[in-house]
Design a protein around this motif. Structure first.
Motif, PDB file in Angstrom:
ATOM      1  N   MET A   1       0.835  -1.181   0.000  1.00  0.00           N
ATOM      2  CA  MET A   1       0.000   0.000   0.000  1.00  0.00           C
ATOM      3  C   MET A   1       0.880   1.245   0.000  1.00  0.00           C
ATOM      4  N   PHE A   2       0.503   2.239  -0.772  1.00  0.00           N
ATOM      5  CA  PHE A   2       1.227   3.501  -0.791  1.00  0.00           C
ATOM      6  C   PHE A   2       1.048   4.228   0.533  1.00  0.00           C
ATOM      7  N   LYS A   3       2.085   4.902   0.968  1.00  0.00           N
ATOM      8  CA  LYS A   3       2.025   5.754   2.150  1.00  0.00           C
ATOM      9  C   LYS A   3       2.384   7.161   1.727  1.00  0.00           C
ATOM     10  N   THR A   4       1.681   8.140   2.257  1.00  0.00           N
ATOM     11  CA  THR A   4       1.922   9.528   1.878  1.00  0.00           C
ATOM     12  C   THR A   4       3.366   9.936   2.107  1.00  0.00           C
ATOM     13  N   ASN A   5       3.994   9.484   3.175  1.00  0.00           N
ATOM     14  CA  ASN A   5       5.355   9.940   3.460  1.00  0.00           C
ATOM     15  C   ASN A   5       6.410   9.313   2.547  1.00  0.00           C
ATOM     16  N   ASP A   6       6.021   8.397   1.661  1.00  0.00           N
ATOM     17  CA  ASP A   6       6.964   7.835   0.697  1.00  0.00           C
ATOM     18  C   ASP A   6       7.243   8.789  -0.464  1.00  0.00           C
ATOM     19  N   ILE A   7       6.363   9.771  -0.674  1.00  0.00           N
ATOM     20  CA  ILE A   7       6.482  10.675  -1.807  1.00  0.00           C
ATOM     21  C   ILE A   7       6.410  12.107  -1.295  1.00  0.00           C
ATOM     22  N   THR A   8       7.417  12.896  -1.599  1.00  0.00           N
ATOM     23  CA  THR A   8       7.361  14.319  -1.275  1.00  0.00           C
ATOM     24  C   THR A   8       7.807  15.115  -2.491  1.00  0.00           C
ATOM     25  N   LEU A   9       7.209  16.275  -2.668  1.00  0.00           N
ATOM     26  CA  LEU A   9       7.512  17.126  -3.813  1.00  0.00           C
ATOM     27  C   LEU A   9       7.646  18.565  -3.362  1.00  0.00           C
ATOM     28  N   SER A  10       8.391  19.324  -4.134  1.00  0.00           N
ATOM     29  CA  SER A  10       8.437  20.772  -3.954  1.00  0.00           C
ATOM     30  C   SER A  10       8.486  21.395  -5.342  1.00  0.00           C
ATOM     31  N   ASN A  11       8.020  22.595  -5.449  1.00  0.00           N
ATOM     32  CA  ASN A  11       8.103  23.349  -6.705  1.00  0.00           C
ATOM     33  C   ASN A  11       7.372  22.709  -7.876  1.00  0.00           C
ATOM     34  N   VAL A  12       6.301  21.975  -7.612  1.00  0.00           N
ATOM     35  CA  VAL A  12       5.520  21.367  -8.687  1.00  0.00           C
ATOM     36  C   VAL A  12       4.149  22.035  -8.713  1.00  0.00           C
ATOM     37  N   ALA A  13       3.809  22.655  -9.850  1.00  0.00           N
ATOM     38  CA  ALA A  13       2.526  23.326  -9.963  1.00  0.00           C
ATOM     39  C   ALA A  13       1.399  22.312 -10.134  1.00  0.00           C
ATOM     40  N   LYS A  14       1.624  21.294 -10.954  1.00  0.00           N
ATOM     41  CA  LYS A  14       0.583  20.302 -11.235  1.00  0.00           C
ATOM     42  C   LYS A  14       1.240  19.013 -11.684  1.00  0.00           C
ATOM     43  N   CYS A  15       0.648  17.913 -11.301  1.00  0.00           N
ATOM     44  CA  CYS A  15       1.114  16.602 -11.758  1.00  0.00           C
ATOM     45  C   CYS A  15       0.025  15.974 -12.604  1.00  0.00           C
ATOM     46  N   TRP A  16       0.372  15.627 -13.813  1.00  0.00           N
ATOM     47  CA  TRP A  16      -0.539  14.932 -14.712  1.00  0.00           C
ATOM     48  C   TRP A  16      -0.250  13.440 -14.640  1.00  0.00           C
ATOM     49  N   LEU A  17      -1.289  12.627 -14.571  1.00  0.00           N
ATOM     50  CA  LEU A  17      -1.154  11.178 -14.510  1.00  0.00           C
ATOM     51  C   LEU A  17      -1.777  10.565 -15.753  1.00  0.00           C
ATOM     52  N   SER A  18      -1.134   9.527 -16.276  1.00  0.00           N
ATOM     53  CA  SER A  18      -1.606   8.887 -17.499  1.00  0.00           C
ATOM     54  C   SER A  18      -1.455   7.373 -17.384  1.00  0.00           C
ATOM     55  N   LEU A  47      -2.868   4.685 -10.422  1.00  0.00           N
ATOM     56  CA  LEU A  47      -2.820   6.142 -10.502  1.00  0.00           C
ATOM     57  C   LEU A  47      -3.871   6.806  -9.615  1.00  0.00           C
ATOM     58  N   ASP A  48      -4.995   6.141  -9.374  1.00  0.00           N
ATOM     59  CA  ASP A  48      -5.963   6.674  -8.416  1.00  0.00           C
ATOM     60  C   ASP A  48      -5.335   6.769  -7.027  1.00  0.00           C
ATOM     61  N   ARG A  49      -4.560   5.757  -6.661  1.00  0.00           N
ATOM     62  CA  ARG A  49      -3.857   5.805  -5.369  1.00  0.00           C
ATOM     63  C   ARG A  49      -2.768   6.882  -5.378  1.00  0.00           C
ATOM     64  N   ALA A  50      -2.075   7.009  -6.496  1.00  0.00           N
ATOM     65  CA  ALA A  50      -1.044   8.042  -6.615  1.00  0.00           C
ATOM     66  C   ALA A  50      -1.657   9.430  -6.487  1.00  0.00           C
ATOM     67  N   LYS A  51      -2.835   9.622  -7.055  1.00  0.00           N
ATOM     68  CA  LYS A  51      -3.535  10.911  -6.972  1.00  0.00           C
ATOM     69  C   LYS A  51      -3.766  11.298  -5.516  1.00  0.00           C
ATOM     70  N   ALA A  52      -4.218  10.348  -4.717  1.00  0.00           N
ATOM     71  CA  ALA A  52      -4.468  10.628  -3.298  1.00  0.00           C
ATOM     72  C   ALA A  52      -3.179  11.031  -2.579  1.00  0.00           C
ATOM     73  N   ILE A  53      -2.079  10.363  -2.898  1.00  0.00           N
ATOM     74  CA  ILE A  53      -0.785  10.683  -2.279  1.00  0.00           C
ATOM     75  C   ILE A  53      -0.371  12.107  -2.638  1.00  0.00           C
ATOM     76  N   LEU A  54      -0.472  12.435  -3.896  1.00  0.00           N
ATOM     77  CA  LEU A  54      -0.053  13.757  -4.362  1.00  0.00           C
ATOM     78  C   LEU A  54      -0.940  14.855  -3.787  1.00  0.00           C
ATOM     79  N   GLU A  55      -2.237  14.613  -3.746  1.00  0.00           N
ATOM     80  CA  GLU A  55      -3.140  15.615  -3.188  1.00  0.00           C
ATOM     81  C   GLU A  55      -2.874  15.829  -1.701  1.00  0.00           C
ATOM     82  N   ALA A  56      -2.460  14.779  -0.996  1.00  0.00           N
ATOM     83  CA  ALA A  56      -2.094  14.926   0.420  1.00  0.00           C
ATOM     84  C   ALA A  56      -0.863  15.815   0.572  1.00  0.00           C
ATOM     85  N   GLN A  57      -0.045  15.897  -0.478  1.00  0.00           N
ATOM     86  CA  GLN A  57       1.133  16.768  -0.487  1.00  0.00           C
ATOM     87  C   GLN A  57       0.790  18.158  -1.038  1.00  0.00           C
TER      88      GLN A  57
END
Length: 127
Positions: A1-18, A47-57
């Motif tokens: 299962m993905f965990k939010t603390n596994d992914i961190t970003l800075s300086n990203v305006a938007k992430c597109w998923l495909s 990618l639905d799970r990835a979306k949740a991780i990114l939105e949490a960031q």
């Protein structure tokens, strides 16, 4: 299962998923325990799970529209993914020289490759 603390970003305006493939091309097809799995559908779930991780960031997330040919998708990406944005495309391969999970990345800010590698590691660990 993905965990939010596994992914961190800075300086990203938007992430597109495909999700790879689409437009009538399901990609890889596998049957396990009597159930058939299609690459495009599995990639959308990841990618639905990835979306949740990114939105949490606090990263704005969008999906590349489904149902386009590869050529149309490339044109769409070139038109819509800006230098302060990034794109992750997810594939799950099953045969020949291409087997296993694969993430493609695109973006001008230098974080796309790192994010794709993190998602791939987390995804592979979770399966």
């Amino acid at each position: 299962m993905f965990k939010t603390n596994d992914i961190t970003l800075s300086n990203v305006a938007k992430c597109w998923l495909s999700a790879g493939h689409g437009h009538g091309d399901t990609g890889a097809v596998a049957t396990f325990a009597g159930r058939t799995y299609y690459e495009h559908t599995v990639a959308l779930g990841v990618l639905d799970r990835a979306k949740a991780i990114l939105e949490a960031q606090k990263v704005e997330v969008g999906f590349v529209p489904d149902g386009m040919t590869l050529s149309a998708r490339i044109q769409w990406v070139n038109k819509n993914v800006r230098n302060d944005s990034l794109l992750i495309e997810c594939h799950m391969n099953s045969g020949g020289d291409a087997a296993g999970a694969e993430m493609y990345f695109y973006g001008g800010n230098g974080e796309s490759q790192a994010l794709a590698e993190k998602f791939l590691k987390v995804y592979v660990k979770s399966t």
